[in-house]
Design a protein around this motif. Structure first.
Motif, PDB file in Angstrom:
ATOM      1  N   ASN A   1       1.993  12.098   1.918  1.00 23.00           N
ATOM      2  CA  ASN A   1       0.466  12.326   1.510  1.00 23.00           C
ATOM      3  C   ASN A   1      -0.249  11.299   2.287  1.00 23.00           C
ATOM      4  N   GLU A   2      -1.180  11.772   3.031  1.00 24.34           N
ATOM      5  CA  GLU A   2      -1.824  10.589   3.872  1.00 24.34           C
ATOM      6  C   GLU A   2      -2.795   9.798   3.257  1.00 24.34           C
ATOM      7  N   ALA A   3      -3.312  10.244   2.114  1.00 24.47           N
ATOM      8  CA  ALA A   3      -4.234   9.569   1.209  1.00 24.47           C
ATOM      9  C   ALA A   3      -3.597   8.201   0.692  1.00 24.47           C
ATOM     10  N   VAL A   4      -2.103   8.701   0.300  1.00 22.65           N
ATOM     11  CA  VAL A   4      -1.222   7.598  -0.676  1.00 22.65           C
ATOM     12  C   VAL A   4      -1.013   6.716   0.268  1.00 22.65           C
ATOM     13  N   GLN A   5      -0.531   7.104   1.627  1.00 25.40           N
ATOM     14  CA  GLN A   5      -0.148   5.986   2.626  1.00 25.40           C
ATOM     15  C   GLN A   5      -1.027   5.087   2.859  1.00 25.40           C
ATOM     16  N   LYS A   6      -2.434   5.699   2.943  1.00 25.24           N
ATOM     17  CA  LYS A   6      -3.527   4.852   3.404  1.00 25.24           C
ATOM     18  C   LYS A   6      -3.936   3.766   2.478  1.00 25.24           C
ATOM     19  N   ALA A   7      -3.828   4.337   1.063  1.00 25.33           N
ATOM     20  CA  ALA A   7      -4.193   3.294  -0.036  1.00 25.33           C
ATOM     21  C   ALA A   7      -3.043   2.024  -0.325  1.00 25.33           C
ATOM     22  N   ALA A   8      -1.748   2.689   0.046  1.00 22.17           N
ATOM     23  CA  ALA A   8      -0.756   1.545  -0.078  1.00 22.17           C
ATOM     24  C   ALA A   8      -0.771   0.461   1.046  1.00 22.17           C
ATOM     25  N   ALA A   9      -1.086   1.104   2.437  1.00 18.20           N
ATOM     26  CA  ALA A   9      -1.223   0.292   3.356  1.00 18.20           C
ATOM     27  C   ALA A   9      -2.406  -0.774   3.351  1.00 18.20           C
ATOM     28  N   ALA A  10      -3.421  -0.448   2.608  1.00 17.83           N
ATOM     29  CA  ALA A  10      -4.826  -1.331   2.384  1.00 17.83           C
ATOM     30  C   ALA A  10      -4.441  -2.428   1.453  1.00 17.83           C
ATOM     31  N   LEU A  11      -3.298  -2.320   0.626  1.00 18.52           N
ATOM     32  CA  LEU A  11      -2.954  -3.438  -0.358  1.00 18.52           C
ATOM     33  C   LEU A  11      -2.639  -4.676   0.301  1.00 18.52           C
ATOM     34  N   ARG A  12      -2.199  -4.820   1.734  1.00 18.09           N
ATOM     35  CA  ARG A  12      -1.636  -5.851   2.422  1.00 18.09           C
ATOM     36  C   ARG A  12      -2.779  -6.892   2.532  1.00 18.09           C
ATOM     37  N   GLY A  13      -2.690  -7.958   2.562  1.00 17.43           N
ATOM     38  CA  GLY A  13      -3.548  -8.998   2.704  1.00 17.43           C
ATOM     39  C   GLY A  13      -4.164  -9.635   1.342  1.00 17.43           C
TER      40      GLY A  13
ATOM     41  N   GLU B   1      12.099   8.559 -16.759  1.00 15.84           N
ATOM     42  CA  GLU B   1      12.031  10.116 -16.330  1.00 15.84           C
ATOM     43  C   GLU B   1      10.642  10.695 -16.998  1.00 15.84           C
ATOM     44  N   TYR B   2      10.182   9.936 -18.026  1.00 15.13           N
ATOM     45  CA  TYR B   2       8.949  10.368 -18.709  1.00 15.13           C
ATOM     46  C   TYR B   2       7.793  10.118 -17.860  1.00 15.13           C
ATOM     47  N   PHE B   3       7.765   9.271 -17.095  1.00 16.95           N
ATOM     48  CA  PHE B   3       6.629   8.996 -16.070  1.00 16.95           C
ATOM     49  C   PHE B   3       6.858   9.462 -14.603  1.00 16.95           C
ATOM     50  N   GLY B   4       8.071   9.791 -14.419  1.00 20.55           N
ATOM     51  CA  GLY B   4       8.448  10.382 -13.117  1.00 20.55           C
ATOM     52  C   GLY B   4       7.808  12.068 -13.139  1.00 20.55           C
ATOM     53  N   GLU B   5       8.060  12.574 -14.374  1.00 20.22           N
ATOM     54  CA  GLU B   5       7.646  13.850 -14.424  1.00 20.22           C
ATOM     55  C   GLU B   5       6.191  14.205 -14.350  1.00 20.22           C
ATOM     56  N   GLN B   6       5.573  13.285 -14.486  1.00 17.65           N
ATOM     57  CA  GLN B   6       4.045  13.251 -14.395  1.00 17.65           C
ATOM     58  C   GLN B   6       3.542  12.708 -13.226  1.00 17.65           C
ATOM     59  N   LEU B   7       4.376  12.194 -12.237  1.00 14.39           N
ATOM     60  CA  LEU B   7       3.825  11.625 -10.940  1.00 14.39           C
ATOM     61  C   LEU B   7       4.189  12.758  -9.889  1.00 14.39           C
ATOM     62  N   SER B   8       3.455  12.738  -8.886  1.00 12.83           N
ATOM     63  CA  SER B   8       3.837  13.534  -7.542  1.00 12.83           C
ATOM     64  C   SER B   8       4.934  12.944  -6.910  1.00 12.83           C
TER      65      SER B   8
ATOM     66  N   ASP C   1       5.992  10.875  -1.191  1.00 15.88           N
ATOM     67  CA  ASP C   1       4.766   9.716  -1.561  1.00 15.88           C
ATOM     68  C   ASP C   1       4.355  10.166  -2.920  1.00 15.88           C
ATOM     69  N   VAL C   2       4.264   8.850  -3.684  1.00 16.04           N
ATOM     70  CA  VAL C   2       4.110   9.003  -4.830  1.00 16.04           C
ATOM     71  C   VAL C   2       2.467   8.716  -5.388  1.00 16.04           C
ATOM     72  N   SER C   3       1.887   9.615  -6.390  1.00 20.82           N
ATOM     73  CA  SER C   3       0.439   9.400  -6.788  1.00 20.82           C
ATOM     74  C   SER C   3       0.485   9.895  -8.417  1.00 20.82           C
TER      75      SER C   3
ATOM     76  N   GLU D   1       7.637  -0.015   0.288  1.00 12.41           N
ATOM     77  CA  GLU D   1       6.252   0.817   0.323  1.00 12.41           C
ATOM     78  C   GLU D   1       6.346   1.942  -0.767  1.00 12.41           C
ATOM     79  N   THR D   2       7.333   2.522  -1.034  1.00 10.91           N
ATOM     80  CA  THR D   2       7.488   3.288  -2.329  1.00 10.91           C
ATOM     81  C   THR D   2       6.892   2.559  -3.623  1.00 10.91           C
ATOM     82  N   CYS D   3       7.492   1.321  -3.794  1.00  9.09           N
ATOM     83  CA  CYS D   3       7.028   0.387  -4.815  1.00  9.09           C
ATOM     84  C   CYS D   3       5.584   0.317  -4.936  1.00  9.09           C
ATOM     85  N   TYR D   4       4.901  -0.002  -3.977  1.00  4.50           N
ATOM     86  CA  TYR D   4       3.331  -0.167  -3.907  1.00  4.50           C
ATOM     87  C   TYR D   4       2.635   1.214  -4.250  1.00  4.50           C
ATOM     88  N   GLN D   5       3.326   2.324  -3.624  1.00  8.61           N
ATOM     89  CA  GLN D   5       2.713   3.510  -4.093  1.00  8.61           C
ATOM     90  C   GLN D   5       2.787   3.557  -5.588  1.00  8.61           C
TER      91      GLN D   5
END
Length: 755
Positions: free
Chosen positions: A385-397, A488-495, A521-523, A568-572
């Motif tokens: 999911n490109e939008a998720v990848q972009k948002a996670a990359a923007a966290l650095r700094g 599991e409860y949260f994972g069921e509601q995340l993409s 990718d997680v959102s 990277e997965t954790c930041y998402q």
């Protein structure tokens, strides 16, 4: 545990007095025989035994050595279920032994309590009995033991023993018992034996490495005529430890984790001793992804040239205890995702397929299907999911810290919350009754309507709120009746997550978890907890905690994708939880708990890798709550690990309040504060162990809080249990919480009169 958690249900039935010891033993024997048969049918040559446990493999070793703490009143002889389960779970009169995480996994082991006066004796013949049991079924097995040195290094000095006591000084006392067991196994016809010395992957001192040489020199004559394997797993073996390990006398072969220990490959290629067996752990025993068979075969062929064709054995990277049992039981996973996976039963088949391919009998169709599945996973649009990848990359700094320091925030929160000193709370969950589980099950199966489901859950929340108000608890929880599991409860509601029906993994004793699978990718498509938390807050004037699981815990308690770095997965996930935190705040929830129960367990086993992990893990937590107002109180919770060595990282999380396991580990946590660590945020070291059915008295809790007050300021101390209450019964929870609140009130009165 069995493919459908057969052992769990048999254990709980036995503990509840609904079935006999014989019933439990029958379930256990059936499980063992089916596993041995399954491995034999799959063509596995070296089949392990003594890997079955009624509770924990380290506790089994404690039983074998007769190292029973005096408080259990064991009088010698073969250790039976009464003593064994009292050590594991406690009983009406004495607490259980400490439980902590097994290396960096979510499995918990029972920590041996040792000292100079322990009288060791051969008190459990389980290993020999199970070897004979398999042999009677026509299966010759390799009995597996926790190695003597690792057993001592994983132990702790018993209460009353100097903390500086050298546990390795007990080596000469336990080796005679190992020798007795070995002699019985030889007599029974065993030709192979395995010692798990997993501590060899840790940073060990020279004197600790010398203990391995001493131990195996002492065992050499007892083991003559046997092929002895020493197994390591979970990480690279450091160069010095590799040298020690491969020089051990009387050892025929070694098992290495070549999934998490890629650097070990270099050591094998440069200095593997000739004439020894190499059990090459190329199939991941800790995750659920199908093996890249072509890649593994290339590695194995390169190793074959070093160790020789007849000395190379294909293996899993570690025990299959840490993965789900069998993909065959998954009827709801879609075919595409299913093709990317391999559970324990499939991993056994992968091991055999690789061994056959090495021997020139490659199953071309099986390898082709595997290659197609690997390619499909790499190219699937579901993964990226490109939008998720972009948002996670923007966290650095940015380091994502709240703008105001914690003491100023606590002042602002106190003005709003108006809590007494020593405020009381619980960790989150309340007992999950049979009726509650039935409601959730029926809703999932569409047997009841959404309206009926919401009504039933609302009634349960109302009961929990009412009970807490009657008990006079200060900060309430809604009890989490709508949740099956905190991840599991949260994972069921995340993409980006997939779920299994029977992907159970043992956590401790009869407690199993069903880790979600993070494949993409997680959102967060929509709010996950706001509906229930708002409903609960409307039922009371007291603060109601919003309850979330933190990003690091969701990561560490899931089967995580292996095609990008874990951070990277954790930041998402952190960004998804951040959205939820802000929605809870908008809904009027002023106390929000973001549990990071598993932060410590993800700590790499080698010190050189600690700083990098702690940096991104702590950063992920801070991302979740950086945007909230000073008056919103952020709690976190941690349990069942040794936190003393990461206390500065815990402080760096910058939570307003941390509740943390303390009672079962004999208040080990408090020692860091005695040693002068300054902690300015709110802190609630647990005042009683919820993993035991035992009900602590008011006096016991009062004494425990007093010990805390000796090292912590009155204005930052909270009073709470060690952990959530979902595994307990209301008959245990109510009196325990009554005693907890009474102890807090008594201390408030004492502190007021002292002024």
């Amino acid at each position: 545990m069995g493919p459908k958690r057969e052992l769990k249900f048999a254990l709980e039935s036995f503990w509840d007095g609904k079935s006999t010891a014989e019933d439990l033993q029958k379930v256990a024997a059936d499980l063992r025989s089916s596993i041995w048969k399954q491995m034999s049918d799959a063509g596995i040559k070296y089949i392990p035994s003594n890997t079955f446990s009624y509770y924990d493999q380290v506790l089994d070793t404690t039983a074998m050595l007769g190292a029973v703490p005096a408080r259990y009143n064991w009088n010698g002889g073969e250790i039976g279920f009464d003593t064994y389960f009292s050590m594991a779970r406690g009983n009406a009169s004495v607490p259980a032994m400490e439980m902590t995480k097994w290396f960096d996994t979510n499995y918990h082991f029972i920590v041996p309590e040792l000292g100079p006066d322990v009288k060791f004796s051969y008190a459990s013949h389980k290993a020999v009995t199970e070897y004979k049991e398999a042999k009677a079924l026509g299966v010759d097995t390799v009995p597996v033991f926790v190695g003597p040195v690792s057993y001592l290094l994983l132990s702790k000095p018993a209460k009353g023993v100097e903390k500086t006591f050298d546990l390795l000084s007990l080596l000469d006392k336990i080796l005679p018992i190992y020798k007795e067991v070995i002699a019985e196994l030889k007599e029974a016809g065993a030709t192979w034996i395995q010692f798990d010395e997993a501590t060899l992957v840790k940073d060990l001192e020279p004197y600790q490495l010398e203990a391995f040489t001493k131990a195996y020199s002492a065992l050499e004559s007892a083991c003559s005529g046997l092929n002895v394997i020493v197994a390591t797993y979970f990480a690279d073996v450091p160069a010095e430890a590799f040298k020690t390990l491969t020089s051990l006398p009387g050892v025929s072969g070694y098992t290495f984790d070549l999934v998490r220990g890629e650097k070990t490959l270099g050591l094998i290629k440069s200095s593997f001793p000739s004439g020894k067996y190499l059990f090459a752990g190329v199939v991941d025993g800790r995750n659920i992804w199908a093996n890249d068979l072509a890649g593994s075969l290339t590695v194995l062929k390169s190793l074959e040239g070093i160790v020789g064709k007849d000395k190379l054995v294909v293996s899993t990277s570690c025990s299959l205890l840490h993965t789900a049992v069998d993909l065959v039981n998954e009827t709801k996973l879609d075919d595409e995702i299913k093709s990317w996976l391999a559970f324990a039963a499939q991993k056994v088949v992968e091991v055999n397929a690789l061994a056959k391919a090495l021997a020139g009998q490659k199953d071309e169709a099986y390898f082709s299907a595997n290659a197609a599945a690997q390619a499909s996973r790499k190219s699937s649009p579901r993964v990226t999911n490109e939008a998720v990848q972009k948002a996670a990359a923007a966290l650095r700094g940015s380091d994502h810290r709240r703008a105001t320091n914690v003491s100023a925030r606590l002042d602002a929160q106190q003005k709003k919350l108006n809590l007494p000193i020593l405020p009381t709370t619980t960790i989150g969950s309340f007992p999950q009754t049979i009726e509650l589980r039935r409601v959730r099950r029926e809703y999932k199966a569409k047997k009841i309507s959404e309206e009926e489901y919401v009504k039933a859950i609302k009634e349960e929340i109302s009961k929990v709120v009412q009970l807490q108000e009657e008990l006079d608890i200060d900060v309430l929880v809604h009890g989490e009746p709508e949740r099956n599991d905190m991840v599991e409860y949260f994972g069921e509601q995340l993409s980006g997550f997939a779920f299994t029906a029977n992907g159970w993994v043992q956590s401790y004793g009869s407690r199993c978890v069903k880790p979600p699978i993070i494949y993409g990718d997680v959102s967060r498509p929509k709010a996950m907890t706001v509906f229930w938390s708002s409903m609960a807050q409307e039922m009371t004037k007291r603060p109601m905690k919003g309850m979330l699981t933190g990003p690091v815990t969701i990561l560490n308690w899931s089967f995580v994708r292996n095609d990008q770095p874990r951070f990277e997965t954790c930041y998402q996930i952190a960004l998804a939880i951040k959205d939820e935190v802000e929605d809870l705040e908008k809904a009027g929830i002023t106390v929000i708990q973001i549990d990071e129960a598993a932060l410590r367990e993800g700590l790499p086993l080698r010190k050189a890798e600690h700083a990098f992990y702690l940096d991104w893990a702590v950063h992920s937590f801070r991302i979740t709550n950086v945007g909230v107002a000073d008056t919103t109180q952020i709690h976190t919770h941690m349990c069942y690990s040794n936190f003393n060595d990461i206390i500065h990282s815990i402080i760096n999380m910058d939570a307003d309040v941390i509740t943390i396991e303390n009672s079962r580990s004999d208040e080990k946590l408090l020692s860091v504060f005695r040693e002068g660590v300054k902690y300015g945020a709110g802190i609630g070291p647990g005042v009683y162990d919820i993993h035991s059915p035992r009900i602590p008295s008011m006096e016991e809790i009062h004494d425990r809080i007093n010990k805390m007050l000796a090292v912590l300021e009155t204005n930052i101390l909270w009073v709470n249990p060690d952990c959530g209450l979902k595994t307990r019964k209301y008959g245990e929870v109510k009196p325990a919480l009554q005693n907890m609140v009474a102890a807090a009130k008594k201390l408030r009165a004492e502190l007021a009169s002292a002024k």
